[in-house]
Motif scaffolding. Structure first.
Motif, PDB file in Angstrom:
ATOM      1  N   ALA A   8       0.899  -1.185  -0.009  1.00  0.00           N
ATOM      2  CA  ALA A   8       0.039   0.063  -0.075  1.00  0.00           C
ATOM      3  C   ALA A   8       0.796   1.284   0.018  1.00  0.00           C
ATOM      4  O   ALA A   8       0.336   2.449   0.080  1.00  0.00           O
ATOM      5  N   ASN A  52      -2.511  -5.658   0.338  1.00  0.00           N
ATOM      6  CA  ASN A  52      -3.174  -4.172   0.630  1.00  0.00           C
ATOM      7  C   ASN A  52      -3.149  -3.131  -0.224  1.00  0.00           C
ATOM      8  O   ASN A  52      -1.911  -3.098  -0.788  1.00  0.00           O
ATOM      9  N   HIS A  54      -3.612   1.282  -1.606  1.00  0.00           N
ATOM     10  CA  HIS A  54      -3.931   2.421  -1.234  1.00  0.00           C
ATOM     11  C   HIS A  54      -3.680   3.584  -2.396  1.00  0.00           C
ATOM     12  O   HIS A  54      -4.486   4.036  -2.822  1.00  0.00           O
ATOM     13  N   SER A  76      -7.490  -5.693  -0.346  1.00  0.00           N
ATOM     14  CA  SER A  76      -7.970  -4.917   0.629  1.00  0.00           C
ATOM     15  C   SER A  76      -7.563  -3.516   0.561  1.00  0.00           C
ATOM     16  O   SER A  76      -6.322  -3.132   0.505  1.00  0.00           O
ATOM     17  N   TYR A  77      -8.375  -2.573   0.262  1.00  0.00           N
ATOM     18  CA  TYR A  77      -8.216  -1.197   0.180  1.00  0.00           C
ATOM     19  C   TYR A  77      -8.105  -0.436   1.392  1.00  0.00           C
ATOM     20  O   TYR A  77      -9.013  -0.360   2.398  1.00  0.00           O
ATOM     21  N   GLU A  78      -7.293   0.684   1.684  1.00  0.00           N
ATOM     22  CA  GLU A  78      -7.007   1.219   2.860  1.00  0.00           C
ATOM     23  C   GLU A  78      -7.156   2.826   2.498  1.00  0.00           C
ATOM     24  O   GLU A  78      -6.173   3.249   2.129  1.00  0.00           O
ATOM     25  N   THR A  80      -7.283   5.143   4.395  1.00  0.00           N
ATOM     26  CA  THR A  80      -6.096   5.865   5.209  1.00  0.00           C
ATOM     27  C   THR A  80      -5.193   4.597   5.734  1.00  0.00           C
ATOM     28  O   THR A  80      -5.704   3.684   5.958  1.00  0.00           O
ATOM     29  N   LEU A  81      -3.646   4.816   5.501  1.00  0.00           N
ATOM     30  CA  LEU A  81      -2.685   3.855   5.517  1.00  0.00           C
ATOM     31  C   LEU A  81      -2.986   3.331   7.037  1.00  0.00           C
ATOM     32  O   LEU A  81      -2.946   4.248   7.983  1.00  0.00           O
ATOM     33  N   LEU A  82      -3.027   2.000   7.116  1.00  0.00           N
ATOM     34  CA  LEU A  82      -2.998   1.433   8.634  1.00  0.00           C
ATOM     35  C   LEU A  82      -1.771   1.196   9.053  1.00  0.00           C
ATOM     36  O   LEU A  82      -1.442   0.899  10.282  1.00  0.00           O
ATOM     37  N   THR A  87      -2.264  -3.528   9.280  1.00  0.00           N
ATOM     38  CA  THR A  87      -2.900  -4.267   7.865  1.00  0.00           C
ATOM     39  C   THR A  87      -3.216  -5.764   8.482  1.00  0.00           C
ATOM     40  O   THR A  87      -3.974  -6.358   8.289  1.00  0.00           O
ATOM     41  N   ALA A  90      -6.114  -5.801  10.806  1.00  0.00           N
ATOM     42  CA  ALA A  90      -7.337  -5.695   9.948  1.00  0.00           C
ATOM     43  C   ALA A  90      -7.597  -6.896   9.237  1.00  0.00           C
ATOM     44  O   ALA A  90      -8.789  -7.295   8.882  1.00  0.00           O
ATOM     45  N   PRO A 187      -2.215   4.504  12.751  1.00  0.00           N
ATOM     46  CA  PRO A 187      -1.148   3.798  11.915  1.00  0.00           C
ATOM     47  C   PRO A 187      -0.191   3.014  12.798  1.00  0.00           C
ATOM     48  O   PRO A 187       0.604   3.593  13.633  1.00  0.00           O
TER      49      PRO A 187
END
Length: 234
Positions: A8, A52, A54, A76-78, A80-82, A87, A90, A187
């Motif tokens: 991401a 993931n 972004h 899996s779209y984030e 906002t970066l996790l 990640t 989640a 994050p």
């Protein structure tokens, strides 16, 4: 067996290339890094991969639309970066009941055999993680470990005064129990927030003679494009 491909990131150090191409689709030897990783996962016995997203997610989804066979890939779209550890947290449902899973940085180019991480974890039943490591020429720019008898005894991300040159290579086998160690709120990254909590509960696995380049800069990419075909892999 399941794996996270951590893809991401914005790839800011590779600009302007990554202004139009997500870093996981950068090509080396005619192949996107993403495809090279899927080959690596397949060889390691991985059945399912979570990628993931972004930065430019539609490009990655479009590329994956043509993927067939194993491993099965989901994204899996984030928005906002996790963070890399966020990640994993989640993705708890993705991991399911599996006791062990892989996580790797998508911007690594390597022919390292991920099964060595599994073997190290199996040989150390009390360990929660197996971490691939290498000797870094600039340890102050890396996550640095101290190791005794294969066990990680200290970890520091980008230390001003490194106590060794043994660096985190961004490839891991984790037990599911590490999810209970990941801090919540905002994050959180594997290097900064998770690995320090796993000191004494992680084993180090040298990459040895394996090819390994973090494709984070134009200079590293140029080196990879020159040297990777010489491995007879691309």
């Amino acid at each position: 067996m399941k794996a996270f491909l951590l893809a991401a990131g914005l790839g800011t150090r590779l600009r302007p290339l990554t202004d139009s191409v997500p870093k996981c689709l950068v090509r080396v030897g005619g192949h996107p890094l993403l495809e090279l990783w899927l080959d690596t996962f397949r060889a390691a016995g991985v059945d399912e991969v979570l990628v993931n997203l972004h930065h430019m997610p539609e490009q990655v989804r479009s590329h994956l639309a043509a993927h067939r066979g194993k491993p099965q890939v989901r994204t899996s779209y984030e928005p906002t970066l996790l963070g890399s550890a966020g990640t994993l947290l989640a993705g708890r449902r993705f991991i399911g009941s599996d006791d062990v899973f892989f996580a790797v940085n998508a911007d690594n180019l390597t022919d390292f055999d991920l099964r060595l991480l599994l073997a190290a974890l199996e040989a150390a039943p009390s360990a929660q993680a197996a971490i691939a490591v290498f000797h870094a020429p600039r340890p102050e720019a890396c996550g640095i470990l101290e190791v005794q008898g294969g066990l990680v005894t200290s970890f520091e991300e980008k230390p001003a005064a490194p106590r060794s040159d043994l660096a985190n290579a961004g490839m891991y086998a984790f037990r599911r129990s590490v999810l209970d160690v990941v801090p919540h709120g905002g994050p959180v990254d594997i290097g900064t927030h998770l690995l320090p909590r796993l000191v004494g509960r992680s084993v180090a696995v040298p990459v040895g003679d394996a090819f390994l380049i973090d494709i984070g800069t134009p200079e590293a990419l140029a080196r990879a494009q020159a040297e990777w075909p010489l491995r007879g892999i691309a």
